[in-house]
Design a protein around this motif. Structure first.
Motif, short mmCIF file in Angstrom:
data_model
loop_
_atom_site.label_atom_id
_atom_site.label_comp_id
_atom_site.label_asym_id
_atom_site.label_seq_id
_atom_site.Cartn_x
_atom_site.Cartn_y
_atom_site.Cartn_z
N PHE A 180 17.07 87.91 35.46
CA PHE A 180 18.08 88.88 35.03
C PHE A 180 18.82 88.47 33.76
O PHE A 180 19.26 89.33 33.00
CB PHE A 180 19.08 89.08 36.17
CG PHE A 180 18.43 89.28 37.51
CD1 PHE A 180 17.76 90.46 37.82
CD2 PHE A 180 18.44 88.27 38.46
CE1 PHE A 180 17.14 90.62 39.04
CE2 PHE A 180 17.83 88.44 39.69
CZ PHE A 180 17.17 89.62 39.98
N ILE A 181 19.00 87.17 33.55
CA ILE A 181 19.75 86.71 32.38
C ILE A 181 19.07 85.46 31.81
O ILE A 181 18.10 84.96 32.38
CB ILE A 181 21.21 86.35 32.75
CG1 ILE A 181 21.22 85.20 33.77
CG2 ILE A 181 21.96 87.56 33.26
CD1 ILE A 181 22.59 84.60 34.00
N ASP A 182 19.60 84.97 30.70
CA ASP A 182 19.13 83.71 30.14
C ASP A 182 19.77 82.58 30.94
O ASP A 182 20.82 82.04 30.56
CB ASP A 182 19.52 83.62 28.66
CG ASP A 182 18.96 82.37 27.98
OD1 ASP A 182 18.44 81.49 28.69
OD2 ASP A 182 19.05 82.29 26.74
N SER A 183 19.13 82.25 32.04
CA SER A 183 19.73 81.27 32.95
C SER A 183 19.74 79.87 32.36
O SER A 183 20.58 79.04 32.73
CB SER A 183 18.99 81.28 34.30
OG SER A 183 17.62 80.98 34.12
N ASP A 184 18.83 79.57 31.44
CA ASP A 184 18.83 78.25 30.79
C ASP A 184 20.10 78.06 29.97
O ASP A 184 20.72 76.99 30.00
CB ASP A 184 17.60 78.10 29.90
CG ASP A 184 16.31 77.95 30.69
OD1 ASP A 184 16.39 77.57 31.87
OD2 ASP A 184 15.24 78.23 30.15
N ALA A 185 20.49 79.11 29.23
CA ALA A 185 21.72 79.02 28.43
C ALA A 185 22.93 78.91 29.34
O ALA A 185 23.86 78.13 29.06
CB ALA A 185 21.83 80.25 27.53
N LEU A 186 22.94 79.68 30.43
CA LEU A 186 24.05 79.61 31.38
C LEU A 186 24.18 78.21 31.95
O LEU A 186 25.27 77.63 31.99
CB LEU A 186 23.83 80.64 32.49
CG LEU A 186 24.89 80.73 33.60
CD1 LEU A 186 24.97 82.16 34.15
CD2 LEU A 186 24.59 79.77 34.75
N LEU A 187 23.05 77.65 32.39
CA LEU A 187 23.07 76.34 33.02
C LEU A 187 23.49 75.26 32.03
O LEU A 187 24.26 74.36 32.36
CB LEU A 187 21.68 76.02 33.59
CG LEU A 187 21.57 74.83 34.55
CD1 LEU A 187 22.52 75.00 35.72
CD2 LEU A 187 20.15 74.67 35.04
N GLU A 188 23.00 75.37 30.80
CA GLU A 188 23.35 74.38 29.77
C GLU A 188 24.85 74.41 29.49
O GLU A 188 25.49 73.35 29.38
CB GLU A 188 22.56 74.64 28.50
CG GLU A 188 22.82 73.62 27.40
CD GLU A 188 21.99 73.88 26.16
OE1 GLU A 188 22.28 73.27 25.11
OE2 GLU A 188 21.06 74.72 26.23
#
Length: 269
Positions: A180-188
Motif C-alpha cells: 500500500f505504501i513505500d514501507s521501506d521509507a517508512l521503516l527507515e
C-alpha cells in the motif's frame, strides 16, 4: 508478592519464598519430575504441568498479587508516554505513532474491527489472500479480536526469544504495509528516529491474562505463574532455555490500558 523472573537465581529464591520450601526441596521436586519423564519414551509437558500444579496447590503459602510484564518495543524518540495501550488505542487515537503513520497517508478507525485508510479511502482486506493481507486481517481483528497490550513474564533469557530480534526493527505491522505504501521509507524514517526498549511493569494479577490460559481465575493465575517458574527451573537443570520458547505471554484484560504507575524500569537495548 510477585515472582522475580529477572534471573535463574531470583526465580528460585522467589519459589522458595512463596512455597515455603528450601533449595534442596526444589531440587528433589525437579529430580522427581525428571525421573518420571526419563521412564517414558515421550516427554509430555502437560503431565509435568499437572504434577507441578498439584505440588503448588499444596504448598503455596502467600498471595501473589502482581506479575512482571516485560514489553519489547521500538519507540519514537520524543515519546514520554509510558502507558501500555491496546492496538485500538495506539492506531485509532491521537498517539505519537498514529501521527507518524498519518504522514504516510495511513489512518485507522475501529468499527467491529480496525479499518485502515490510505489518504482517506478505506483499504478493503476481505478478498485478498496474500500473506501480508492475511496478517493484517488477523491483527486488525477481522476473524478474532485480540488487541491487548502484551509482554513476557520472564526476563532471564528474553534476549534469546525469537521476538527479540523481530521487534527490534519496529512494530510488526510495518513489515506488512508494502502493498500500500513505500514501507521501506517508512521503516527507515522510524528506525532513525526511535530507540529499542525493554520496559518492565509490575501489574496487578487481576488486570492480566495468560495467553492460551485466558479463563483462569485470579487464584488459578497465581498457581499458573508458579508452575511456569518451576518449569523454567526444570529447563535450566535438565533441558535448555537457549531459545526462550516457553516464555509465557501476558496480556491486559479487556484491552485495558496498562497505567504507567506500574512502570518499574525502561532500558534501552
Amino acid at each position: 508478592m510477585y515472582i522475580n523472573t529477572t534471573s535463574q537465581q531470583l526465580i528460585q529464591k522467589s519459589i522458595c519464598e512463596v512455597l515455603n520450601i528450601n533449595n534442596e526441596e526444589i531440587d528433589d521436586l525437579l529430580e522427581t519430575s525428571y525421573e518420571f519423564q526419563k521412564d517414558h519414551s515421550i516427554f509430555i509437558l502437560d503431565d509435568q504441568y499437572d504434577c507441578f500444579m498439584k505440588f503448588v496447590k499444596e504448598h503455596l503459602s502467600v498471595s501473589i498479587d502482581y506479575v512482571s510484564l516485560y514489553h519489547l518495543s521500538r519507540r519514537l524518540n520524543n515519546s514520554e508516554d509510558d502507558n501500555g495501550y491496546s492496538l485500538i488505542d495506539t492506531l485509532c487515537n491521537n498517539t505519537l505513532l498514529s501521527r507518524f503513520l498519518k504522514k504516510y497517508g495511513l489512518t485507522f478507525k475501529y468499527d467491529e474491527y480496525i479499518k485502515m485508510y490510505l489518504n482517506g479511502e478505506e483499504i478493503k482486506l476481505d478478498n485478498v489472500d496474500d500473506y501480508s493481507t492475511v496478517f493484517l486481517r488477523q491483527i486488525f481483528g477481522y476473524e478474532y479480536q485480540d488487541y491487548s497490550f502484551k509482554g513476557f513474564a520472564f526476563n532471564d533469557a528474553i534476549e534469546k526469544n525469537e521476538y527479540y530480534e523481530v521487534l527490534k526493527d519496529g512494530p510488526q505491522l510495518f513489515g506488512y504495509l508494502f502493498s500500500f505504501i513505500d514501507s521501506d521509507a517508512l521503516l527507515e524514517e522510524f528506525q532513525s528516529n526511535s530507540k529499542y526498549y525493554k520496559v518492565e511493569y509490575q501489574v496487578p494479577i487481576d488486570q492480566i491474562y495468560f495467553e492460551n490460559y485466558d479463563d483462569l481465575t485470579n487464584q488459578e493465575k497465581q498457581y499458573h505463574i508458579v508452575v511456569k517458574a518451576l518449569q523454567r527451573l526444570y529447563a535450566y537443570k535438565y533441558d535448555t532455555v537457549e531459545f526462550d520458547d516457553d516464555n509465557p505471554i501476558i496480556g491486559m484484560i479487556d484491552n485495558q490500558t496498562l497505567d504507567s504507575k506500574y512502570l518499574v524500569s525502561k532500558q534501552e537495548l
